[in-house]
Enzyme design. Sequence first.
Site, PDB file in Angstrom:
ATOM      1  N   VAL A  30      18.864 -36.534  69.864  1.00  0.00           N
ATOM      2  CA  VAL A  30      18.003 -36.255  69.887  1.00  0.00           C
ATOM      3  C   VAL A  30      17.380 -36.197  71.412  1.00  0.00           C
ATOM      4  CG1 VAL A  30      17.060 -36.222  67.562  1.00  0.00           C
ATOM      5  CG2 VAL A  30      16.481 -37.855  69.287  1.00  0.00           C
ATOM      6  N   CYS A  31      16.787 -35.091  71.880  1.00  0.00           N
ATOM      7  CA  CYS A  31      16.329 -34.948  73.368  1.00  0.00           C
ATOM      8  C   CYS A  31      15.190 -34.426  73.200  1.00  0.00           C
ATOM      9  CB  CYS A  31      17.340 -34.642  74.144  1.00  0.00           C
ATOM     10  SG  CYS A  31      17.715 -32.826  73.671  1.00  0.00           S
ATOM     11  N   GLN A  32      14.926 -34.136  74.370  1.00  0.00           N
ATOM     12  CA  GLN A  32      13.039 -33.601  74.635  1.00  0.00           C
ATOM     13  C   GLN A  32      13.208 -31.539  73.582  1.00  0.00           C
ATOM     14  OE1 GLN A  32      10.569 -35.359  75.265  1.00  0.00           O
ATOM     15  NE2 GLN A  32       9.493 -33.774  74.526  1.00  0.00           N
TER      16      GLN A  32
END
Length: 168
Positions: A106-108
């Site tokens: 996951v990231c932003q």
Amino acid sequence: PLLRLEREAFVSSMSEEVPARPLNMIAIERTNRGDEDLSFAMLTHATESPAVDLSQDVSIEGSLVLDVREPSEFLPAHIPGAVNLPQAELATRLDELPRDRPILVVCQGGYRSQRAAQFLHQIGYDNVVSGRGGMDAWLAAGRPVERNDAIPTGPRIRETEWAHAGGN
């Protein structure tokens, strides 16, 4: 567009908000300096990796949630139990990743996680999926988060669609 700004606007823009460090930047720098041969760190296959929509009810039980955002992004809010390993450090910290369980990256916003998942697939991690929509989608769906009241320091990280380290 940044190069067209007047000096004051440019300096302000660059000191308030910056793009994240590129995928595997640490390994690529070491290779370029001749300190180590970490040429495997270049993303050479930019094919789509499997992804799950984080705005939906996604089960993360049994998975390692790998958050590839910068620490200043991770600290204020992240998925409970997530491990923070910024994308720039990924190739130099592979020994921290299990091969015997699923990994949800996951990231932003979903761009960095897609590149990180592509890289992990390229080097032989088979059970990796990217979190489409990233923490933005997770938060918008009202999913649980761990919060920390510490105030991040430095400029805000801007999520970008830029391809990193060999991506298209």
